[in-house]
Motif scaffolding. Sequence first.
Motif, short mmCIF file in Angstrom:
data_model
loop_
_atom_site.label_atom_id
_atom_site.label_comp_id
_atom_site.label_asym_id
_atom_site.label_seq_id
_atom_site.Cartn_x
_atom_site.Cartn_y
_atom_site.Cartn_z
N LYS A 1 0.82 -1.19 0.00
CA LYS A 1 0.00 0.00 0.00
C LYS A 1 0.86 1.25 0.00
O LYS A 1 0.69 2.16 -0.80
CB LYS A 1 -0.85 -0.04 1.27
CG LYS A 1 -2.16 0.66 1.17
CD LYS A 1 -2.82 0.76 2.51
CE LYS A 1 -3.37 -0.54 3.04
NZ LYS A 1 -4.07 -0.37 4.32
N ALA B 1 -14.21 -6.18 8.25
CA ALA B 1 -13.44 -5.10 8.86
C ALA B 1 -13.64 -3.78 8.14
O ALA B 1 -13.45 -2.71 8.71
CB ALA B 1 -11.96 -5.46 8.87
N VAL C 1 -0.75 5.46 9.64
CA VAL C 1 -1.39 4.26 9.10
C VAL C 1 -2.63 4.66 8.29
O VAL C 1 -2.94 4.06 7.26
CB VAL C 1 -1.77 3.30 10.24
CG1 VAL C 1 -2.54 2.11 9.69
CG2 VAL C 1 -0.54 2.82 10.96
N GLU D 1 -6.17 3.94 4.82
CA GLU D 1 -6.81 2.94 5.66
C GLU D 1 -7.97 3.60 6.39
O GLU D 1 -7.82 4.66 6.97
CB GLU D 1 -5.80 2.36 6.66
CG GLU D 1 -6.31 1.20 7.46
CD GLU D 1 -6.82 0.06 6.57
OE1 GLU D 1 -6.01 -0.61 5.94
OE2 GLU D 1 -8.05 -0.12 6.52
N THR D 2 -9.12 2.99 6.32
CA THR D 2 -10.29 3.62 6.93
C THR D 2 -10.97 2.70 7.93
O THR D 2 -12.00 3.05 8.49
CB THR D 2 -11.30 3.99 5.85
OG1 THR D 2 -11.50 2.86 5.01
CG2 THR D 2 -10.83 5.16 5.04
N SER D 3 -10.41 1.54 8.12
CA SER D 3 -11.04 0.61 9.05
C SER D 3 -10.34 0.70 10.40
O SER D 3 -9.15 0.44 10.50
CB SER D 3 -10.96 -0.80 8.49
OG SER D 3 -10.91 -1.72 9.54
N SER E 1 -10.43 -1.11 13.01
CA SER E 1 -9.82 -2.31 13.57
C SER E 1 -8.52 -2.64 12.84
O SER E 1 -7.55 -3.10 13.47
CB SER E 1 -10.79 -3.48 13.48
OG SER E 1 -11.25 -3.63 12.17
N GLU E 2 -8.49 -2.37 11.52
CA GLU E 2 -7.24 -2.61 10.79
C GLU E 2 -6.15 -1.68 11.29
O GLU E 2 -4.99 -2.07 11.43
CB GLU E 2 -7.45 -2.37 9.30
CG GLU E 2 -8.37 -3.36 8.62
CD GLU E 2 -7.71 -4.73 8.44
OE1 GLU E 2 -6.54 -4.75 8.01
OE2 GLU E 2 -8.34 -5.74 8.75
N ALA F 1 -2.55 -2.77 12.98
CA ALA F 1 -1.25 -2.31 12.52
C ALA F 1 -0.49 -1.62 13.63
O ALA F 1 0.71 -1.89 13.84
CB ALA F 1 -1.44 -1.35 11.35
N GLU G 1 0.80 -4.01 16.23
CA GLU G 1 1.96 -4.77 15.75
C GLU G 1 3.22 -3.91 15.81
O GLU G 1 4.29 -4.38 16.20
CB GLU G 1 1.69 -5.23 14.32
CG GLU G 1 2.55 -6.43 13.96
CD GLU G 1 2.07 -7.10 12.69
OE1 GLU G 1 0.89 -6.91 12.34
OE2 GLU G 1 2.87 -7.79 12.07
#
Lengths: 959, 166
Positions: A163, A239, B121, B130-132, B134-135, B139, B142
Amino acid sequence: MGSQGGFYQSKEFLDLVKSIGEARSKAEEDRIVLGEIDTLKRRISDPDIPKRKMKEYIIRLVYVEMLGHDASFGYIHAVKMTHDDSLLVKRTGYLAVTLFLNEDHDLIILIVNTIQKDLKSDNYLVACAALNAVCKLINEETIPAVLPQVVELLAHPKEAVRKKATMALHRFYQKSPSSVSHLVSNFRKRLCDNDPGVMGATLCPLFELITIDVNSYKDLVMSFVSILKQVTERRLPKAYDYHQMPAPFIQIKLLKILALLGSGDKQASENMYTVVGDIFRKCDSSSNIGNAVLYECICCVSSIYPNPKLLESAADAISRFLKSDSHNLKYMGIDALGRLIKISPEIAEQHQLAVIDCLEDPDDTLKRKTFELLYKMTKSTNVEVIVDRMIDYMISINDNHYKTEIASRCVELAEQFAPSNQWFIQTMNKVFAHAGDLVNTKVAHNLMRLIAEGFGEDDDTADSQLRSSAVESYLHILGEPKLPSVFLQVICWVLGEYGTADGRYSASYITGKLCDVAEAYSDDETVKAYAVTALMKIYAIEIAAGRKVDMLPECQSLMEEFLASHSTDLQQRAYELQAVIGLDAHAVESIMPSDASCEDIEVDKALSFLNGYIEDSIEKGAQPYIPESERSGMLNISNFRNQDHHEASSHGLRFEAYELPKQTLQSRIPPASLASTELVPVSEPMYVRESYQTTIVPSASSDAGSTELKLRLDGVQKKWGRQTHSPATSTSSSTSQKTVNGITQVDGSNTSNSRTRETYDSRKQHVEITPEKQKLAASLFGGSSKSEKKPATGHKIPKPSSHVVEKSHARKSSMEIASEKKASFQQPPDLLDFGEPTVKSAAPSVDPFKELEGLLEPTTQFASAENHGSTAAATKSPDMMGLYTETPAGIYDKDDSDILSGLSNPPVTNMFGGTTSTQVAQSSKGPNLKDALEKDALVRQMGVTPSSPNPNLFKDLFG
Amino acid sequence: MIKAVMVMNTQGKTRLAKFYEYLPVEKQQELIRGVFAVLCSRAENVSNFIDAESIFGLDSRLVYKHFATLYFVFVFDSSENELAVLDLIQVFVETLDRCFKNVCELDVVFNYSKVHTILDVMIFGGQVVETSSSEIMKAVEEISKLEAASNSIALIPKSASGWRSR
């Protein structure tokens, strides 16, 4: 706070934040921060500082800089941190450098090497951090240094890295399209990535690429449609759901892209209709994000080739937005309306009241958006109302930026749609008087040109009328103090050109005024210059006409002053004036012909009149002139230098490692040559995992037939879809939908429009509406809808009065019932609201609608002129009300007054006749005035006639 | 694209500022002050959108959201959808909330780098990647884990637990 066991920063940092938080003034805060900077400076340069301390100092440094203080002394330490092995320290270092440095900073050269190394790191987080830095810190010159590594990362097994690498590539494209032009196909490939996050992120660069060049991405229409379809069918992982919407952010991006691709392309648009229609249906309009998607759908629908059914859905969605209580939704509704009226102008009409509500909303953002909408829908019929509103608003705000914008819009609209010369001049006067210093000088020059050239018609009398009305209004305005400089320039110019043209004002009067201007604004050189030139023109005209010129004494003294002025420009003008006055009529005529401002002056660019002089000089031994392009010796040198420079720029820095030339070569080649056949841009088998390969292999093989790179939709579908889904079914369903679309298209827009209107009206009937708004609405939107009013009236009548018009034969009786009802409530004059139907029955032989329509026209026409007459009375009401004060007298014949006399107000009727009695009656109505007016306005809205004038107007007169 | 993300408190103190196009520090401060001045003048219950052209130049819009003592401000251009950005702010704040368990102003101040990590992120180079929520959390967690791991190796073990980032 402190939820996870204390802050990891030290107590010092805590104290710093605390003390800054408690600082009472900016000065105190600055003092604290400066103290902190001193401490940091001292500590940070200590060579044996432990890493963790260093990290904290750097964070504190970032904090200090965020507060606006210079932290440049610590930049080098941040750079050093990026070299560290510890991930934490490295990441902190990268964070700090991306915040501190820009791409042209001197220290970048020290980081490039680290970035190169980190991009190859096994730890994906290191690579991510480096990519972050790449985005911010790499400029055109350093792109080649990191490009190979970034391209490699496009195939990284971690989706986060893919990405970011995609986005970094996009960033390169933004900075220097040529450097990565051969890599653009990578974005297409990433669209088929098996991670939806990567696919979603890839939409950003694709959107931008498509914005720049639509045509080369037309082949992707089907892919985007199919992705969008899958998203709406919830084939993405859970998700990505947000507030029960399936991946709304991806939907929005896709809709934006489709809007671009479908714009003006019928074939492409037809492919989108089904899916966009689906979204309209499925969208949850109760959540914010659902509305965001809906809004995007509207934008898409209004951009692609129009489809009646979708337009209907869009109109529905807009009316929901506008009726919402949320300002955000209203804002979006207004914006969407502005887009949709380009395609179907008639929909504005049904939302007129909502639009006016927004115009009067205390929220400035909403107000401005509404003005933008009005600007888009201005026509010659409503220009006066809109521009008046705009000017009022312009006067009320302080924001210079917006003031300028709205002023130039006013000017533009006035130039385009002005109903009369006089109105135009007055409008321009208002704009200049209130925003003169803000408007572009071009606007002023435009105005002068317009006055000089007239409105383009060959009608000389109209032009001279325009000029004399301009002169008159300017002479009037000159009495006001503190006019903006630009406006004064226009005034001086016009007075000079046309001040004496119509013979109403004498030369001495005009020159006196001009001298006054020059004296009153003595510190403005430009205005003075304009004034002197104007004086010169007046005198020239006088002399040319053979009249004797006497200079006014004040003018003489002014000239004396200017002759000795410090400004050479002024001095010269004054001398010229003196010289012109001394000449005879014939000479003056040829230097300053009257009204010659529009004549084209041919500029002799070759300066041929100097030829003789040049020949003389050459004869005398001067060197002939050689044009620059023909100077051979010079050319070589500059060429050489250019080349040199070029080479230097392309090879200024060598980023490639010297020891391993083969590797770099390899990684630089792949994109262009391999791109066409391989999905993975750089074939680095070590990165490609087993699982990754399995998804690629089938698609690659299916692609083998075609030489060009194409997207495989089946592949895409398999990735997120349930395995049962096959591409064949999807295409068949879409074709069947297409035929459905074809049928609906035959339906035509008439039925759909009326249907929406019906539903809308039934909903809005009970909303209370103030009469002012009604009137404003009528004046704003009325012009556009005249033609439609006749047939559509049935739908538009709100309940309280609907029975009156529904059936013409029942009109009278129902009216009587109504009148009795009202009378019992002690508001007899209410009946007047139904005066129109009565009129119709009085003259049944003629089609009442037609006749009244005809009456509407002249009313609006002389309304502007009459306005001035009525302003004295209408102190409380805005000007636009004046539009309706004039009631064609013919309507109110004797029958009318008879009926009126049946009401309990006969004396008034006798005194003032039909028209005025209406107002009086209404004004005496008391609490139910509003009610009555509401109906009145609604009746008018139906297109019957503008009948009763503004009640407020006469309230003043009659108490 | 997103032009800038700012977090400031109701007193006008900047808590986070990230500009996706480079701007000198002075200019950044000027913009922040300009934004704050506009935000202050906004009444309650009006729209969350502001026409930001007078502050940020052509083609810029501003969406803000007010949470307790903080304003979250996103500045962006016409390629984004206002309502969607409003939800993006929501995602950002939700993520902060998950991350810090009932996020408050001080969490943002003291965990400066963490907030930046979350933002990185979500938004990369001005594009929303990234718009989620939980994702994002996944990240970020981690990253924290790996950071902590690399720490304990690179540094003296006993100090590691004391100041490891959350």
